[in-house]
Design an enzyme around this catalytic site. Sequence first.
Site, PDB file in Angstrom:
ATOM      1  N   LYS A  20      34.848  38.425  38.314  1.00  0.00           N
ATOM      2  CA  LYS A  20      34.825  37.254  38.400  1.00  0.00           C
ATOM      3  C   LYS A  20      35.942  36.995  40.276  1.00  0.00           C
ATOM      4  O   LYS A  20      36.857  37.953  40.402  1.00  0.00           O
ATOM      5  CB  LYS A  20      36.666  37.074  36.787  1.00  0.00           C
ATOM      6  CG  LYS A  20      36.505  34.893  37.820  1.00  0.00           C
ATOM      7  CD  LYS A  20      37.933  35.440  35.670  1.00  0.00           C
ATOM      8  CE  LYS A  20      38.579  33.851  35.512  1.00  0.00           C
ATOM      9  NZ  LYS A  20      39.603  33.789  34.818  1.00  0.00           N
TER      10      LYS A  20
ATOM     11  N   SER B 155      39.032  30.234  31.970  1.00  0.00           N
ATOM     12  CA  SER B 155      38.368  30.165  33.552  1.00  0.00           C
ATOM     13  C   SER B 155      37.332  31.183  33.855  1.00  0.00           C
ATOM     14  O   SER B 155      36.513  30.314  34.743  1.00  0.00           O
ATOM     15  CB  SER B 155      39.886  30.289  34.394  1.00  0.00           C
ATOM     16  OG  SER B 155      40.217  31.523  34.377  1.00  0.00           O
TER      17      SER B 155
ATOM     18  N   SER C  45      42.103  33.068  28.899  1.00  0.00           N
ATOM     19  CA  SER C  45      40.968  32.532  30.370  1.00  0.00           C
ATOM     20  C   SER C  45      40.037  34.005  29.640  1.00  0.00           C
ATOM     21  O   SER C  45      38.629  33.944  30.043  1.00  0.00           O
ATOM     22  CB  SER C  45      41.066  32.740  31.346  1.00  0.00           C
ATOM     23  OG  SER C  45      41.750  31.773  31.931  1.00  0.00           O
TER      24      SER C  45
END
Length: 597
Positions: free
Chosen positions: A74, A148, A172
């Site tokens: 990420k 996210s 997330s």
Amino acid sequence: MKVNDLKGLTIAQWQDAYRSKKIDLSILNELVAQFDPNDPAWISVVDSATLSQQLDALQGQEYLPLYGIPFAVKDNIDVAGFATTAACKALQQIKQNDAYVVGLLKQAGAVVVGKTNLDQFATGLVGTRSPFGAVPNSFDAHYVSGGSSSGSASVVARGLVPFALGTDTAGSGRVPAGFNNIVGLKPSKGRFSNTGLVPACKTLDCISIFALTASDAGFVAHIMERYDPTDSYSQQNPHTSPAQFASSPQFAVPKTLEFFGDTQSEQAFKQSLKQLKDFGATLIEIDFSAFEQLALQLYQGSWVAERTAVLQEFLTHHLDDFDPTVLKIVQQGEKFSAIDAYQAEYLRASLTRVIQNQLAQFDALIVPTSPTIHTLEEMQQEPIAYNSQFGTYTNFTNLADLSALALPATFRADGLPFGITLIAPKWHDQALVNFGEKWQKFINISLGALHKNLPTTIVSVPVKGFVDVAVVGAHLTQMPLNHQLTQRNAVLISTATTSDHYALYDLNLGHPPKPGLVRQTQGTSILLEIWRMPIARFGEFVTEIPSPLGIGMIELQSGEWVKGFICEPYAIQKATDISEFGGWKAYLSATKGKENV
């Protein structure tokens, strides 16, 4: 093996492909070349120079546990040779160092092949708040992927990599797993170092793991778990928690559930609960009000000011670089005072105590990973309200200092995946993964967005922080001293027999009655149980063992040696040899009445 054959392989399958020489490291150049540069799941794909550096470092290192296995990160986690943007185009500085956990994975042989898209500054559960584009659901592009950690979930679900790193502050690392039919491991806070992470809320942030299988997530977690003295929130695992749930687990379920009118998700959750019952679990409804009240604090109370504090300098100098929705959320923190923050902390502590007391009675809490899902178009109309819906069963988890595992469960009537999440006390990560492995075998649905079922060979998750203890007498299941094991979070792993070199004696002393196991040149095999105990509880357990008994090493029929109860030879002089019965329970049953003494 061709590069197209690599799609959707699990870690065990990658390992086998390397060991059998079906592939070598050069295949990763071909793999990366096939990544679509217009795929919104990627913010950046590894360049040839950075990839070559990683591959060169692996020459002659075939023994490494993750040798040559690609993974994605990420883009709020640092990787050397990449910029860390956190989905903000103003951040383009190339990083010279890896985040702590990325470094551990590289040392284990794993290869970073790209950085993935996210809701900007990890603020959102939707996967749409990024200047690099919205990441679509891997099953139906009209729907959101969840966020996210949207990009990381997407590339795993589509089989581009076997695992990826995300983060989890409010859910997330779980919501995208539920929306894309994969596993999302949200570890205990502090288990993984956050050094090299762009923070969202420093006190709550956890780096998380996405994988197609629970065993893969657990295997990666084992490598990532290391205390980092440079991270002020890093913690040592106390090794006091159980290795697995009871064979017939007891799960809490909220008495009242909210699905926001989404009947398809409601029906899918009911089906999941039926599956859990079929699996052998007992489901008990609980009052969920404390969880709900705590969940509201993350965005509707002063806790949002922690996001504001993290981004304070950026708010001053780069206001135009914010996603409009993210900016609106972050600026809310400016209206709260220090008094508000302390009052919020007092409330958090009070609600956390209630929640932890409730969960202490159960193996875990079962909730929908998300109560509903929305299309990309719907999210544009209600970006904050619908995002809040996704966090209904996730927002409280880190505030209450719990561990969690999001798992695939079933499919809705419209074909979209539906997931459940198990939430357990802190440091119960190993037990969650163990359950996840069994659960995936039980439901046997396809992995991710692929047409592949769970492979027969899975990677073996190392079990550390536990000691296996063989018991032969009063500590056996349903025997008077069994509580000395269970009260220390020990769990029954298996029944077994000793090798043919043992004798069992009724010692004829003490209360309750106890047998003594003695090794002999000529003997017989004796039935026993093997219990797995957290290593930090082992010492206090041993202190309760009376003379002439002790702990030594016992040889099993399989040839394996384990720690277990043995007896001093002097004690058998006045004891009764009961070896012919083959075990303590059989002897008690045959002699009638002693089993209740």
